[in-house]
Design a protein around this motif. Structure first.
Motif, PDB file in Angstrom:
ATOM      1  N   VAL A 255       0.838  -1.200   0.000  1.00 61.47           N
ATOM      2  CA  VAL A 255       0.000   0.000   0.000  1.00 61.47           C
ATOM      3  C   VAL A 255       0.872   1.249   0.000  1.00 61.47           C
ATOM      4  O   VAL A 255       0.627   2.209  -0.753  1.00 61.47           O
ATOM      5  N   ALA A 256       1.919   1.237   0.828  1.00 60.88           N
ATOM      6  CA  ALA A 256       2.805   2.402   0.909  1.00 60.88           C
ATOM      7  C   ALA A 256       3.479   2.682  -0.436  1.00 60.88           C
ATOM      8  O   ALA A 256       3.539   3.829  -0.890  1.00 60.88           O
ATOM      9  N   PHE A 257       3.968   1.628  -1.093  1.00 64.18           N
ATOM     10  CA  PHE A 257       4.622   1.817  -2.393  1.00 64.18           C
ATOM     11  C   PHE A 257       3.610   2.203  -3.471  1.00 64.18           C
ATOM     12  O   PHE A 257       3.937   2.951  -4.399  1.00 64.18           O
ATOM     13  N   ALA A 258       2.380   1.704  -3.357  1.00 63.28           N
ATOM     14  CA  ALA A 258       1.359   2.068  -4.335  1.00 63.28           C
ATOM     15  C   ALA A 258       1.035   3.554  -4.252  1.00 63.28           C
ATOM     16  O   ALA A 258       0.757   4.199  -5.284  1.00 63.28           O
ATOM     17  N   LEU A 259       1.058   4.121  -3.038  1.00 63.93           N
ATOM     18  CA  LEU A 259       0.797   5.555  -2.892  1.00 63.93           C
ATOM     19  C   LEU A 259       1.860   6.396  -3.593  1.00 63.93           C
ATOM     20  O   LEU A 259       1.603   7.540  -3.981  1.00 63.93           O
ATOM     21  N   MET A 260       3.060   5.830  -3.740  1.00 61.52           N
ATOM     22  CA  MET A 260       4.135   6.522  -4.460  1.00 61.52           C
ATOM     23  C   MET A 260       4.139   6.165  -5.943  1.00 61.52           C
ATOM     24  O   MET A 260       4.975   6.661  -6.695  1.00 61.52           O
ATOM     25  N   ASN A 261       3.217   5.275  -6.353  1.00 65.41           N
ATOM     26  CA  ASN A 261       3.236   4.708  -7.710  1.00 65.41           C
ATOM     27  C   ASN A 261       4.618   4.112  -8.003  1.00 65.41           C
ATOM     28  O   ASN A 261       5.215   4.340  -9.050  1.00 65.41           O
ATOM     29  N   TYR A 262       5.080   3.311  -7.025  1.00 70.87           N
ATOM     30  CA  TYR A 262       6.447   2.822  -7.021  1.00 70.87           C
ATOM     31  C   TYR A 262       6.484   1.303  -7.178  1.00 70.87           C
ATOM     32  O   TYR A 262       7.350   0.639  -6.631  1.00 70.87           O
ATOM     33  N   LEU A 263       5.518   0.737  -7.895  1.00 74.66           N
ATOM     34  CA  LEU A 263       5.411  -0.709  -8.025  1.00 74.66           C
ATOM     35  C   LEU A 263       6.077  -1.180  -9.311  1.00 74.66           C
ATOM     36  O   LEU A 263       6.136  -0.450 -10.308  1.00 74.66           O
ATOM     37  N   PRO A 264       6.595  -2.438  -9.341  1.00 73.15           N
ATOM     38  CA  PRO A 264       7.271  -2.939 -10.547  1.00 73.15           C
ATOM     39  C   PRO A 264       6.282  -3.208 -11.681  1.00 73.15           C
ATOM     40  O   PRO A 264       5.054  -3.214 -11.487  1.00 73.15           O
ATOM     41  N   ASP A 265       6.828  -3.485 -12.857  1.00 76.17           N
ATOM     42  CA  ASP A 265       5.986  -3.741 -14.030  1.00 76.17           C
ATOM     43  C   ASP A 265       5.173  -5.015 -13.892  1.00 76.17           C
ATOM     44  O   ASP A 265       4.164  -5.186 -14.583  1.00 76.17           O
ATOM     45  N   THR A 266       5.608  -5.930 -13.027  1.00 77.35           N
ATOM     46  CA  THR A 266       4.871  -7.183 -12.835  1.00 77.35           C
ATOM     47  C   THR A 266       3.592  -6.987 -12.023  1.00 77.35           C
ATOM     48  O   THR A 266       2.811  -7.927 -11.871  1.00 77.35           O
ATOM     49  N   ALA A 267       3.386  -5.791 -11.490  1.00 77.40           N
ATOM     50  CA  ALA A 267       2.225  -5.528 -10.637  1.00 77.40           C
ATOM     51  C   ALA A 267       1.031  -5.092 -11.475  1.00 77.40           C
ATOM     52  O   ALA A 267       1.133  -4.210 -12.337  1.00 77.40           O
ATOM     53  N   GLN A 268      -0.096  -5.730 -11.221  1.00 76.93           N
ATOM     54  CA  GLN A 268      -1.366  -5.315 -11.819  1.00 76.93           C
ATOM     55  C   GLN A 268      -2.148  -4.541 -10.762  1.00 76.93           C
ATOM     56  O   GLN A 268      -2.470  -5.077  -9.712  1.00 76.93           O
ATOM     57  N   VAL A 269      -2.442  -3.283 -11.046  1.00 78.99           N
ATOM     58  CA  VAL A 269      -3.069  -2.399 -10.064  1.00 78.99           C
ATOM     59  C   VAL A 269      -4.485  -2.069 -10.508  1.00 78.99           C
ATOM     60  O   VAL A 269      -4.705  -1.596 -11.635  1.00 78.99           O
ATOM     61  N   ASP A 270      -5.447  -2.311  -9.614  1.00 74.08           N
ATOM     62  CA  ASP A 270      -6.841  -1.933  -9.843  1.00 74.08           C
ATOM     63  C   ASP A 270      -7.271  -0.967  -8.741  1.00 74.08           C
ATOM     64  O   ASP A 270      -6.653  -0.893  -7.680  1.00 74.08           O
ATOM     65  N   GLY A 271      -8.369  -0.259  -8.982  1.00 71.06           N
ATOM     66  CA  GLY A 271      -8.800   0.753  -8.032  1.00 71.06           C
ATOM     67  C   GLY A 271      -8.180   2.092  -8.365  1.00 71.06           C
ATOM     68  O   GLY A 271      -7.542   2.267  -9.408  1.00 71.06           O
ATOM     69  N   SER A 272      -8.339   3.051  -7.471  1.00 64.22           N
ATOM     70  CA  SER A 272      -7.822   4.395  -7.750  1.00 64.22           C
ATOM     71  C   SER A 272      -7.121   4.983  -6.533  1.00 64.22           C
ATOM     72  O   SER A 272      -7.478   4.681  -5.392  1.00 64.22           O
ATOM     73  N   ILE A 273      -6.106   5.800  -6.803  1.00 63.18           N
ATOM     74  CA  ILE A 273      -5.397   6.559  -5.766  1.00 63.18           C
ATOM     75  C   ILE A 273      -5.344   8.007  -6.232  1.00 63.18           C
ATOM     76  O   ILE A 273      -4.769   8.315  -7.282  1.00 63.18           O
ATOM     77  N   ARG A 274      -5.948   8.869  -5.453  1.00 66.03           N
ATOM     78  CA  ARG A 274      -5.982  10.294  -5.803  1.00 66.03           C
ATOM     79  C   ARG A 274      -5.188  11.072  -4.760  1.00 66.03           C
ATOM     80  O   ARG A 274      -5.425  10.942  -3.565  1.00 66.03           O
ATOM     81  N   PHE A 275      -4.247  11.883  -5.266  1.00 65.27           N
ATOM     82  CA  PHE A 275      -3.441  12.757  -4.410  1.00 65.27           C
ATOM     83  C   PHE A 275      -3.853  14.186  -4.675  1.00 65.27           C
ATOM     84  O   PHE A 275      -3.742  14.675  -5.807  1.00 65.27           O
ATOM     85  N   GLU A 276      -4.375  14.838  -3.634  1.00 64.81           N
ATOM     86  CA  GLU A 276      -4.891  16.199  -3.764  1.00 64.81           C
ATOM     87  C   GLU A 276      -5.884  16.304  -4.919  1.00 64.81           C
ATOM     88  O   GLU A 276      -5.886  17.268  -5.685  1.00 64.81           O
ATOM     89  N   GLY A 277      -6.713  15.244  -5.049  1.00 62.36           N
ATOM     90  CA  GLY A 277      -7.766  15.239  -6.057  1.00 62.36           C
ATOM     91  C   GLY A 277      -7.345  14.742  -7.417  1.00 62.36           C
ATOM     92  O   GLY A 277      -8.182  14.604  -8.313  1.00 62.36           O
ATOM     93  N   MET A 278      -6.052  14.442  -7.624  1.00 59.80           N
ATOM     94  CA  MET A 278      -5.555  14.015  -8.936  1.00 59.80           C
ATOM     95  C   MET A 278      -5.200  12.536  -8.900  1.00 59.80           C
ATOM     96  O   MET A 278      -4.566  12.054  -7.949  1.00 59.80           O
ATOM     97  N   ASP A 279      -5.574  11.802  -9.939  1.00 59.58           N
ATOM     98  CA  ASP A 279      -5.309  10.371 -10.054  1.00 59.58           C
ATOM     99  C   ASP A 279      -3.838  10.179 -10.427  1.00 59.58           C
ATOM    100  O   ASP A 279      -3.419  10.558 -11.536  1.00 59.58           O
ATOM    101  N   ILE A 280      -3.035   9.577  -9.532  1.00 61.03           N
ATOM    102  CA  ILE A 280      -1.593   9.470  -9.804  1.00 61.03           C
ATOM    103  C   ILE A 280      -1.297   8.465 -10.903  1.00 61.03           C
ATOM    104  O   ILE A 280      -0.195   8.485 -11.481  1.00 61.03           O
ATOM    105  N   SER A 281      -2.252   7.576 -11.251  1.00 62.42           N
ATOM    106  CA  SER A 281      -2.005   6.624 -12.333  1.00 62.42           C
ATOM    107  C   SER A 281      -1.945   7.317 -13.683  1.00 62.42           C
ATOM    108  O   SER A 281      -1.426   6.758 -14.654  1.00 62.42           O
TER     109      SER A 281
END
Length: 694
Positions: free
Chosen positions: A54-80
């Motif tokens: 979760v901590a690394f996902a908040l930084m968008n710091y996951l490897p290419d092998t990671a499949q990410v679903d859902g959304s993370i918004r920082f100050e209203g902006m989608d970091i994906s």
């Protein structure tokens, strides 16, 4: 676009799956949380629950092998949706992270000052002079002594606490809006941990940043968090304000975690048995089913839990729980608080282990002209005239900060480091200094569990190799019985036997430590020397292991030498406690006598610094700055005088302290110039130290 009305971080239905050649690992299945400015959210759970993911996902710091679903918004902006350049601007500038090991964030070949200046130049476009001035201000803001000069040091020239302060200063360099802290105090001594936690609480009020604090230590979470989210098997199972969660947990898992924490005797003076959560975490390789993932371990599980998936729903104002039976959760669901059965007195007069005047120096013998001439540098005095006794069926706890000599004592006992002098006996038989010179029976009778389990396991062989070898070599188990016995040992330390065929790299640190413990128990030794054996374990697994240690001790009568910096754990497991400081004995005696007033000022400081799993507990303010000195010459006066918060004056610098009998009887000894009566008066009346933090 920055939406000022939006939460700082808004994570909705996050799911992270790692696709590997061995299959899919569902690290996070369903996690939603929000963090506001000026708020600290604590994230807790067992190893493998997905906290760090979760901590690394908040930084968008996951490897290419990671499949990410859902959304993370920082100050209203989608970091994906951020581009690579936008992510580089985000990381370190508006979102910063502090890791468990500060050395992973520091370049060992650069001085620490230029490392922070580099961040300032990159993100804030400061010139060299402005960056240097800002670096000094940052060092001062995190409480580093001599901020003008400390930037000239390399990382290895700083203590662990100083390294972590430098990393926190680096994280604060650009005034981030969100600070992510992943187990930032786990590897630190209790005294250093206390100063870092004080700093984090102060920073929260001063910089008005949002903080995500990841930890498995409930005492730490109680100290720093405003709200707490509890994770299990990749899901958020409960979220609440910190006081609500600790006082009225609404998920059986949360209640179980709280019941696993060792507690001192109650007001009635009765010590209770430690409760534990059976089984292990839901396997990340297993697919989601229409059931509660905690159901197989839950005491409240019903047919509904097996056929339906609970949702995270509100159970009170600001309190969410993922449980069908949240209204049935109370302190009693994990069993009654049973009184601990007192250990019988030792039957044998001969101790299992006896040491007298144990001494170990490092680095002696170097001379100016290699083979002759005056000594260039005196040796490091790691252990100086240490005495100890461990009877059969008893446990000796050894406590102290890093550099106090705890691990040196352990290695000298098992023979990995040959002692320089002193008497050492096993069941009345003299032990040679080097393990290679001891008999095979003596080697089999003494096993050691190391702090770093990775060093005990062959990275290229399945973990069953370590356990099978111990069963075959030390316990004499026949080949046909080995697999069954290995499975029993795995169950005993809370691991599924299916892990036997995995490589060490496929296990978490806590799981590796349990394998090391299973390997030690396989030999059924007379003495087990455990060097920080439960420091890497979650509270639930720690409770299982501590109960296992006690059960085996009652069954086999073996003895333990238990080294730890967790005073709650040492209080629970130990019959006697040895407090070491700079290789010298500060205090020695029965557990309750040592951990009660009066005690040596160093013991008092350790107790004051220990985090308490109670958000309403008022933290005490005895803090020891600096670190344990590296001694190359004998002390003229008291070994603790340089940092003692209750120092009397010149007598402490010029005369060695007398050995006094403590209130615990003949076996309780305190080395201090302050009389036992005066210590009791000062500590019981809450008299503040005359120079706290010196």
């Amino acid at each position: 676009m920055n939406n000022s009305d939006a939460p700082l971080i808004q994570m909705e239905n996050l799911a992270v799956t790692f696709n590997t050649p061995r299959g899919a690992f569902r690290a996070v299945r369903d996690a939603s949380l929000e963090i506001a400015r000026g708020e600290t959210l604590g994230l807790v759970g067992e190893s493998g629950c997905g906290k760090s993911t979760v901590a690394f996902a908040l930084m968008n710091y996951l490897p290419d092998t990671a499949q990410v679903d859902g959304s993370i918004r920082f100050e209203g902006m989608d970091i994906s949706e951020f581009s690579d350049s936008e992510l580089r601007e985000l990381r370190g500038n508006r979102i910063a992270m502090v890791y468990q090991d500060p050395l992973t964030s520091l370049n060992p070949s650069m001085r620490v000052g230029p490392q922070i200046e580099e961040v300032l130049k990159l993100h804030l476009d400061l010139d060299a002079e402005a960056a240097q001035q800002r670096t000094v201000e940052l060092f001062e803001s995190v409480g580093l002594a001599d901020p003008q000069r400390i930037g000239r040091r390399y990382p290895h020239q700083l203590s662990g606490g100083m390294q972590q302060r430098v990393v926190i200063a680096m994280a604060l360099a650009c005034d981030p809006h969100l600070l992510i802290m992943d187990e930032p105090t786990t590897g630190l001594d209790v005294t250093t941990e206390a100063t870092i936690l004080d700093l984090i609480v102060e920073l929260k009020d001063r910089v008005n940043a949002g903080i995500l604090f990841v930890s498995h230590n409930l005492g730490v979470i109680a100290r720093v968090a405003d709200r707490v989210a509890v994770m299990y098997a990749g899901e958020i199972v409960e979220e609440a304000p910190v006081r609500d969660l600790f006082n009225n947990p609404s998920h059986p898992y949360t209640a179980g975690l709280l019941s696993c924490v060792p507690q001192p005797p109650g007001d009635d003076g009765i010590e209770r048995q430690l409760r534990s959560i059976p089984g292990s975490v839901f396997d990340a390789q297993m697919e989601q089913t229409d059931s509660c993932l905690f159901g197989p371990r839950c005491p409240l599980a019903s047919e509904e839990c097996s056929n339906s998936t609970p949702l995270l729903t509100g159970v009170a104002n600001g309190h969410l729980a993922r449980c069908f039976h949240h209204d049935e959760v109370d302190d009693g669901i994990w069993g009654d608080l049973l009184e601990r059965v007192a250990k019988p007195p030792p039957e044998e007069t001969t101790p299992a282990l006896f040491a007298e005047d144990l001494r170990k120096f490092y680095g002696g013998g170097r001379r100016k002209y290699i083979l002759f001439g005056p000594p260039v540098r005196p040796p490091v005095r790691a252990l100086v005239d240490v005495d100890m006794r461990v009877d059969g069926g008893r446990t000796l706890g050894i406590v102290g900060e890093s550099g106090s000599g705890k691990s040196t004592a352990a290695r000298a006992i098992v023979g990995l480091e040959a002692r320089d002098s002193g008497d050492l006996q096993l069941r009345g038989q003299a032990l040679e200094g080097d393990v290679e010179d001891r008999t095979s029976d003596q080697r089999s009778a003494m096993r050691m569990v190391f702090q770093n389990p990775t060093a005990s396991l062959n990275p290229k062989l399945p973990i069953r190799h370590a356990i099978n070898r111990a069963l075959r070599k030390f316990a004499g188990v026949r080949r046909g019985e080995i697999r069954e016995r290995a499975a029993e040992l795995m169950n005993a330390v809370g691991l599924d036997p299916m892990y036997l065929d995995r490589l060490p790299s496929e296990l978490s640190g806590g799981q590796q430590q349990r394998v090391a413990l299973a390997s030690a128990f396989a030999a059924n030794p007379d003495i087990v020397v455990a060097d920080e054996a439960v420091s890497a374990l979650d509270v639930s697994v720690q409770a299982q292991v501590l109960n296992l240690l006690e059960q085996r001790q009652r069954e086999t009568g073996n003895a333990y030498v238990f080294i730890t910096h967790d005073l709650g754990v040492v209080r629970y497991v130990s019959d006697d406690i040895l407090v070491l400081y700079a290789g010298h004995v500060a205090e020695y005696g029965p557990s309750e006598a040592v951990l009660s007033s009066p005690s040596h000022p160093y013991t008092e400081a350790l107790l004051s610094a220990a985090p308490v799993p109670d958000p309403d507990a008022e933290p005490t303010h005895i803090r020891l700055e600096g670190s344990v000195p590296t001694l190359r010459s004998a002390f003229r006066g008291c070994f603790f005088a340089g940092r003692c918060p209750r120092k009397l004056g010149d007598i402490c610098d010029s005369e060695q302290p007398p050995e006094q009998r403590g209130p615990g009887g003949d076996g309780h000894m305190i080395n201090c110039h302050i009389s036992v009566e005066e210590l009791e008066k000062l500590q019981r009346n809450g008299v503040a130290p005359s120079r706290a933090g010196a």
